[in-house]
Design an enzyme around this catalytic site. Structure first.
Site, PDB file in Angstrom:
ATOM      1  N   ASP A  17       0.777  -1.236   0.000  1.00 41.12           N
ATOM      2  CA  ASP A  17       0.000   0.000   0.000  1.00 41.12           C
ATOM      3  C   ASP A  17       0.809   1.287   0.000  1.00 41.12           C
ATOM      4  O   ASP A  17       0.240   2.343  -0.240  1.00 41.12           O
ATOM      5  CB  ASP A  17      -0.966  -0.003   1.205  1.00 41.12           C
ATOM      6  N   HIS A 260       2.862   3.264   6.685  1.00 40.71           N
ATOM      7  CA  HIS A 260       2.677   4.184   5.553  1.00 40.71           C
ATOM      8  C   HIS A 260       1.562   5.200   5.772  1.00 40.71           C
ATOM      9  O   HIS A 260       1.429   6.144   4.988  1.00 40.71           O
ATOM     10  CB  HIS A 260       2.431   3.388   4.264  1.00 40.71           C
TER      11      HIS A 260
END
Length: 836
Positions: A17, A260
């Site tokens: 991701d 992230h």
């Protein structure tokens, strides 16, 4: 591996991701011993280009310096990180993706239709991959909430697809897939650049998160600095602190913060607050450890009273109760592997002092009054009205203690009385520190010229603050708004922060420190600071709270416009290591369509950005104190985004506007100018010093020098010799009572000065212990290097991997444990030690 055996050790990395992928990440994965790397997010245009070229898989060479040692087989996941369309078997997908019904007696029997659709999906993917192996991911965010249901349907799908006979379907792992692809012995294209910036559509460039939540980014950098200090001192002291306090708390908080959607600034406000809180809890525990260790290392004998240090956590707003008492000790610890000229600055409330060094001599100091902005900083409750500055050399992995006491009169050690005056716009201001000369325009108050007095290199340079108006998603081309992930300005011309972008200026002159204090408007201030003898100028900005009364989102940048000829080219770092060449409106591996001429030319700047003119041999470099977005939108120009406040959500997952209502950000840019070779040495060594800054431990005290030295040592060195400028002591961590994790890094790349391989002898390097045996590990520190045998991949530009020397191949290093470091190489060791 201890629980499941060597086969369970990961050999493939995932980025399912993250929104963009650095070349350095590939190099690091390779040095961890990985054979493959897969990710989901790739620029939409790059994705289509790779489909046309059947180039969804490649060999990625992450480091030009390491060459084929950094090669990593890399693949793009075709359906992102989810299952093929129509095959989500989690209960939340039933309305769109029906489960497999294989009872022919029921009216919703659907095996034939489901198998046919699945084979269609597989054949569509297979068209763009070069071997007869296809990897499919099954799962996504929030899936496997009912794992039994998912696996029940997968079992059925495998059964009936295999009955069809046209493909062979089975449960597998990424490692098995990589092995199967490797057996095909194909020749692969070689990629040497990175995957930044990522765009999910023509008006959706994910370059806003390079700057989002700048305070959290800065605090993360600061906490890493402190973590390394904490680990080093724990190792030097020889005690692993278990329970509370523990270095593990900060290690875990920083590890979680690397998510992230954490340090990236792409979370809701209350989640960002939670990350910061966890970092602070870990920092406080490390403060307890550091205080205990420094007190112990200082003590001459067991009868010396334990010292309880303060660490001035609010020094960024000129608050430190211990130093504001005007009678204090400050212990300065240097966490890098060579002697460092450290500048000490602390808030004080007096004007005249004595600063006593470890040898009993009084050293020069300067007292600088706080600026009006610093005194008015929100949340500041302090008596300090000035800052004391002094500098001295601090030994590697060592400390010096200085006794600061009030004095009835200034004394000879007080440097020339600080001269402070307001510029009324009548004449230019010219200041220098013996190395750099800065000229400020008398009419605008802005920097106008910069000259290196030693090399003679000079440039015209205009530094100013501007703001981009954030798109609200209501223009003709797209409904995409600027937000936590996305940077999308409403136009290609930014706005000035003041009329004519003029600043009112106050100048503070001194022998050690000279400052130009600029006020552009009530929410944008800057102090440009020169320190005697330094090869750089510090631009310390204070921005915020960003106003919103006009209901316009604002993304604030600091821009440097020079007369350097750059032909659309500039340079940024990759994770603080190797340098990446950037070119405006260009991508090395596909024909770039510039639909967002500003956001599409923004790249991540972790530690530095620079421009250069090789014909004139001049380089202009800006180093940062945290990760930021940066660009060169016009020739000779650099800009860095320092703060952003967007009033609309960008629709990419946060479901909340990036609206930090009261945030005031204070940070610094460090600017150098020189010939290219000299500039490279400056930015390499300075970047290390900024990443691992000296740590100050402060203690209120009225004790005299003679009384203090009866009980305490005033200096300590952790290394028997300073390491060369090329060598960064990356990790010093005690993992067991007599076992050390040690990493050494060559911090220059192959095409830079000081690029020669360097030998470091480990046996007697540390003063607190002797190294008795050494075993080399992979970069991750979780496997013996000798046990790792990575796959070799054929490329169109193939080169044979440089053979490792005999000692590295065997994993053994003989006494006195001399190790060789090549440019950009990091070597990791497990060392057994005996205390001296």
């Amino acid at each position: 591996e201890e629980n499941f055996g060597a086969e369970a050790r990961p050999r493939v990395a995932w980025h399912i991701d993250p929104f963009g992928h650095s070349a350095e990440q590939a190099a690091l994965f390779a040095k961890m011993g990985y054979d493959g790397f897969f990710f989901a997010r790739i620029d939409y245009d790059d994705f289509e280009s790779r489909k046309r070229r059947v180039a969804m898989e490649m060999v990625w060479r992450g480091s030009a310096s390491l060459g084929s040692e950094s090669d990593l087989f890399t693949g793009v996941l075709f359906y992102g990180y989810g299952p093929p369309p129509g095959f989500c078997f989690d209960h939340r997908c039933h309305s769109a993706d029906p489960p497999i019904q294989d009872d022919p007696n029921l009216f919703d029997y659907n095996v034939d239709q489901r198998v046919a659709l699945f084979l269609e999906r597989v054949r569509e993917q297979a068209k763009y991959y070069t071997t007869n192996n296809v990897m499919l991911t099954f799962g996504s965010d929030f899936e496997y909430q009912n794992a039994v249901e998912v696996f029940k349907n997968l079992d059925k799908l495998i059964k009936y697809v295999n009955q069809n006979g046209s493909v062979n379907m089975f449960y597998s792992t990424p490692t098995r897939y990589v092995e199967a692809v490797h057996r095909a012995q194909k020749t692969w294209t070689l990629k040497t650049d990175d995957f930044f910036p990522y765009a999910s559509g023509p008006y959706s460039f994910w370059s806003g998160y390079f700057t989002s939540r700048p305070a959290l980014k800065g605090y993360t950098r600061q906490c890493n600095n402190y973590l390394q200090v904490c680990k080093q001192l724990e190792a030097i002291h020889g005690t692993i602190f278990h329970g509370k306090p523990s270095v593990t708390t900060l290690k875990q908080a920083l590890a979680v913060d690397q998510h992230h959607d954490a340090v990236s600034g792409t979370e809701k406000q209350h989640v960002a607050d939670d990350y910061a809180k966890r970092l602070h809890i870990g920092q406080v525990e490390c403060e307890d450890i550091v205080s205990t260790v420094l007190s112990s290392l200082s003590a001459r004998n067991s009868s010396a009273p334990e010292m309880k240090f303060q660490f001035c956590e609010l020094a960024n707003i000129s608050v430190c109760p211990a130093s504001e008492s005007n009678s204090f000790n400050v212990l300065v610890y240097n966490p890098i592997g060579r002697t460092l000229q450290a500048l000490v600055s602390l808030p004080v409330s007096g004007d005249s002092f004595t600063v006593v060094a470890p040898n009993g001599s009084n050293i020069p100091y300067q007292v600088v009054p706080l600026s009006a902005k610093a005194r008015q900083m929100k949340g500041r409750r302090a008596v300090g009205s000035s800052t004391i500055f002094f500098q001295d050399e601090i030994p590697p992995l060592g400390f010096k203690t200085f006794l600061v006491r009030p004095a009835a009169s200034a004394g000879l050690e007080k440097l020339t009385a600080t001269e402070e005056f307001e510029n009324e716009g009548k004449s230019d201001i010219v200041l220098d520190n013996g190395v750099l000369e800065l000229t400020f325009d008398g009419s605008t108050g802005r920097l106008s010229h910069m000259r290196n007095l030693l090399s003679g290199v000079q440039v015209a340079v205009d530094q100013q603050f501007l703001w981009w108006n954030s798109s609200a998603g209501n223009n003709v081309n797209s409904t995409q708004a600027s937000g936590a992930y996305i940077f999308r300005p409403n136009g290609t011309a930014p706005f000035s922060v003041s009329e004519g972008n003029r600043a009112t200026v106050t100048v503070v002159k001194g022998e050690l420190v000279t400052e130009v204090r600029q006020e552009f408007n009530p929410w944008v201030h800057q102090v440009v600071r020169l320190v005697a003898g330094r090869a750089f100028a510090e631009f310390q900005f204070t921005v915020g709270p960003i106003p919103f009364q006009d209901e316009l989102g604002k993304e604030v940048v600091s821009r440097f416009s020079t007369d350097i000829t750059t032909a659309g080219v500039w340079y940024t770092d990759a994770n603080g290591r190797e340098i990446q060449k950037r070119k405006r409106n260009f991508r090395p591996t596909w024909n770039f369509n510039s639909t967002e001429p500003v956001a599409g030319n923004y790249f991540p700047v972790n530690s530095r950005i620079f421009i250069k003119d090789e014909r004139k041999d001049v380089q202009f470099t800006v180093l940062t104190d945290r990760s930021q977005g940066g660009s060169s939108l016009n020739d000779g120009q650099l800009e860095l985004m320092v703060h952003r406040r967007c009033l609309h959500d960008d629709g990419k997952g946060v479901d909340e506007a990036l609206n930090e209502t009261h945030l005031v950000v204070t940070g610094s840019h460090f600017v150098s100018l020189d010939h290219i070779a000299d500039a490279t040495v400056v930015h390499r060594v300075l970047a290390e010093a900024l990443m691992l800054r000296p740590w100050l431990a402060v203690l209120h005290s009225t004790q005299s020098y003679s009384d203090y030295v009866k009980n305490y040592h005033m200096n300590f060195t952790g290394l028997s010799t300073s390491l060369p400028s090329q060598v960064h002591l990356l990790t010093v961590e005690l993992t067991e009572d007599k076992t050390l994790l040690l990493r050494l890094e060559h911090q220059f790349q192959v095409d830079e000065p000081l690029n020669a391989p360097v030998n470091v002898t480990l046996e007697d390097l540390f003063t607190a212990f002797k190294i008795t045996s050494v075993r080399e590990l992979t970069l991750g520190g979780n496997a013996a290097l000798s046990s790792v045998h990575r796959l070799h991949w054929n490329t169109a530009e193939d080169e044979s991997s440089e053979s490792l020397d005999k000692n590295r191949a065997s994993g053994s290093i003989e006494s006195p444990f001399t190790v060789l470091l090549k440019p950009m190489e990091i070597r990791t060791f497990e060392a057994n030690i005996e205390w001296t």
